[in-house]
Enzyme design. Structure first.
Site, PDB file in Angstrom:
ATOM      1  CB  THR A 400      34.893 151.706 109.495  1.00  0.00           C
ATOM      2  OG1 THR A 400      33.918 151.272 108.560  1.00  0.00           O
ATOM      3  CG2 THR A 400      34.512 151.319 110.890  1.00  0.00           C
ATOM      4  CB  THR A 418      31.175 152.389 109.879  1.00  0.00           C
ATOM      5  OG1 THR A 418      31.451 152.364 108.488  1.00  0.00           O
ATOM      6  CG2 THR A 418      29.898 151.614 110.130  1.00  0.00           C
ATOM      7  CB  SER A 471      28.885 145.200 110.879  1.00  0.00           C
ATOM      8  OG  SER A 471      30.078 145.892 111.139  1.00  0.00           O
TER       9      SER A 471
HETATM   10  N1  GLY Z   1      30.726 149.187 106.962  1.00  0.00           N
HETATM   11  C1  GLY Z   1      31.725 148.260 107.267  1.00  0.00           C
HETATM   12  C2  GLY Z   1      31.285 147.216 108.234  1.00  0.00           C
HETATM   13  O1  GLY Z   1      30.446 147.492 109.057  1.00  0.00           O
HETATM   14  O2  GLY Z   1      31.746 146.127 108.157  1.00  0.00           O
END
Ligand code: GLY
Length: 591
Positions: A400, A418, A471
């Site tokens: 990310t 991300t 997330s």
């Molecule tokens: N893809 C990592 C998050 O959104 O936590």
């Protein structure tokens, strides 16, 4: 404080007596040092030896890429506001930082305008209509290896283009074409590969090689890009050009959407034109909390980040971290116990608020934090088998990237975006030049079993059609006396939340500046697995031993975590202080 004064005098005495070394009076010096250590109580916060933050009068952009930061500053210089610049930076990162910058992913943007209004733009990916709870399980109910991490079926419907367009339209001052053009030019004309990008592309070899289009574009079919070489991405440039010509909806309804759908069909993926057309950005009320009197503005669900961050800060506020000392076993123990409890709740309660009822108010309430804190033994580690999620209901009323932008008028953007793991699902949309995310793995592909981050999550975050995966992204803004103080965020999956928490405590409790707070070593605990992750040289042997004696367990090998990007406003001068994490060697640029 008498102890500190004594310590100060003692330090001065040591300096006065420096010449004694030359006269071989070392024992006196040692005695003085011992006395100094004994008198200087509580321990003085040790500040890391960091470079100074970048200082600028008007505006600041801090990101993983100097090129992207500079593009943001150019937009500010042209009269754009922080939102205009943030969108330009987001699009530039899609070109220069393919492991995480993206068109094919999603993100969260927390904005605070100069007039005091704060908002949170949620452009998280959504599950395609064909997704359902058991979509990644075989007929025996077992997880199909890699099904949610690799390839077209791992992708959620991308939100980045829609989210950035929404933010620009509502809070920016410039047109899409103006902020997207620098990124288009970068893609078409190319840019010199810098060392960190060379490393990043090489590190993607195993995954990217599995997709011919990714292998051709990002690995040059095995002839890796080297530092200083020019990296051009004409297909990505053409995609950006289409959005410039026809507007950002083109991505969801035009030729680009057709390319995504065709690429899906060819690879037996399930995202359709209909899914793309139906993608919706959601503007949400940001979460608000406070830490030792400083207001925190952060991301609400479908991020777990804001809730967990506030929960941990509410717990830690009960303790005098300052006098326990930065990096001491006592303060580390308390942070780990706070992390353990917040992540246990994350697993139980958090999911897309449009699908499950998340008891937000209870989770971030102080009385609830008191009940959690009352289960912490100051001398003994809990075990994650015994720490289960609490009951907030009675209180109810790797990869990310993050960037932070401050403008001259006092608007500020804290944005994390991300495609999930590095290079997402590793597959590139044929002809369109961008990678697809593998955000579907941020759901619980099999509730109760770990996902790629080792996160054990429950039914609240089960896979669903048109649902947003939970997330950990935690773009955050902190105010002091009602005025902007600092903002930061980070990549790093679940470590993001703990990284942001530690930056806040470093600044508030240990009086670090934004660069020191970002540089300082970090720890991480996520309830399960029940172990502390720490950074190389991040915990000294004595502290590891002391924590071990309290019952804490550690990962086998330390590793670096996160890549935070922050901006602080100096309350006396109004200067913008930019800080970029040394872990990936990004750059803050100001003017
Ligand atoms: N893809 C990592 C998050 O959104 O936590």
């Amino acid at each position: 404080m008498p102890g500190n004064n004594a310590g100060k005098q003692c330090r001065e005495t040591m300096i006065d007596r420096a010449t004694m070394i030359k006269t071989q009076k070392i024992p006196v010096l040692i005695l003085c040092a011992a006395l100094c250590a004994a008198l200087a109580s509580p321990p003085i916060a040790v500040k890391s030896a960091s470079r100074a933050p970048v200082r600028a009068r008007h505006g600041m952009v801090s990101s993983v890429s100097e090129i992207a930061s500079q593009i943001g500053v150019d937009v500010l210089k042209r009269g754009g506001n922080a939102v205009d610049a943030a969108v330009a930076v987001g699009l530039a990162l899609a070109v220069v930082w393919p492991e995480a910058g993206n068109l094919g992913g999603g993100g969260f943007m927390v904005i605070r305008l100069a007039n005091g209004k704060a908002t949170a733009i949620d452009y998280r990916e959504m599950g395609p209509a064909a997704a359902h709870r058991n979509v990644y399980l075989d007929s025996r109910g077992e997880y199909i290896p890699e099904s949610s991490t690799f390839g077209h079926r791992a992708a959620g419907v991308p939100g980045s283009v829609a989210g950035m367009a929404y933010a620009l339209e509502k809070y920016g001052t410039m047109k899409w074409a103006a902020v997207a053009e620098p990124a288009r030019r970068l893609a078409v004309d190319g840019f010199p590969v810098w060392y960190q990008l060379e490393r990043s592309l090489r590190s993607g070899e195993r995954g990217l090689s599995r997709d011919p289009e990714s292998k051709r574009i990002f690995l040059r079919n095995g002839k890796f890009y080297e530092t200083g070489e020019i990296f051009k991405q004409p297909e990505l440039g053409a995609t950006l050009a289409r959005t410039i010509r026809e507007g950002p909806r083109e991505f969801y309804e035009g030729r680009t959407a057709q390319m995504i759908a065709a690429s899906m069909k060819k690879a037996d993926g399930w995202m359709t034109m209909e899914d793309l057309k139906n993608y919706r950005v959601v503007e949400r009320e940001p979460l608000r909390g406070a830490y030792r009197g400083h207001e925190i503005i952060t991301m609400p669900p479908p991020s777990s980040g804001g809730i967990a961050l506030l929960q941990m800060l509410n717990i830690l506020e009960r303790y005098d971290l300052k006098s326990l000392g930065f990096g001491s076993s006592a303060s580390t123990h308390l942070k780990v116990e706070a992390m353990r409890r917040a992540f246990a709740d994350r697993a139980q309660y958090l999911g897309d608020p449009d699908f499950v009822k998340v008891p937000v108010a209870g989770l971030i309430s102080r009385p609830y934090a008191n009940t959690l804190a009352s289960t912490i033994d100051a001398k003994r580690a809990s075990t994650s088998e015994t720490v289960r999620h609490g009951n907030p209901l009675p209180f109810e009323s790797e990869q990310t990237t993050h960037y932070t932008v401050a403008d001259k008028d006092g608007n500020l953007v804290s944005c994390t975006t991300t495609i999930n793991l590095s290079f997402g699902g590793k597959v590139t949309v044929e002809g369109a030049g961008f990678l697809l995310n593998n955000e579907m793995d941020d759901f619980a592909p099999k509730p109760g079993e770990p996902n790629a981050y080792g996160l054990v999550q429950g039914e609240a975050n089960a896979v669903g059609a048109r649902k947003r995966p939970l997330s950990s992204m935690t773009p955050t803004i902190v105010l002091k006396n009602g005025k902007l103080w600092f903002a930061a965020g980070s990549p790093g999956g679940p470590t993001i939340i703990n990284t942001v928490m530690q930056i806040i405590t470093n600044i508030v409790d240990y009086d670090m500046n934004i660069q020191q707070a970002i540089d300082a070593p970090r720890i991480h605990h996520q309830w399960l697995p029940d172990e502390i992750t720490y950074e190389p040289m991040g915990l000294v042997a004595d502290v590891i031993n002391a924590l071990g004696a309290m019952g804490h367990r550690f990962v086998d090998r330390p590793r670096y975590m996160g890549d935070a990007q922050g901006v602080m406003i100096d309350d006396k001068t109004g200067l913008r202080l930019g800080a970029s994490d040394p872990r990936l060697n990004g750059k803050a640029v100001g003017y």
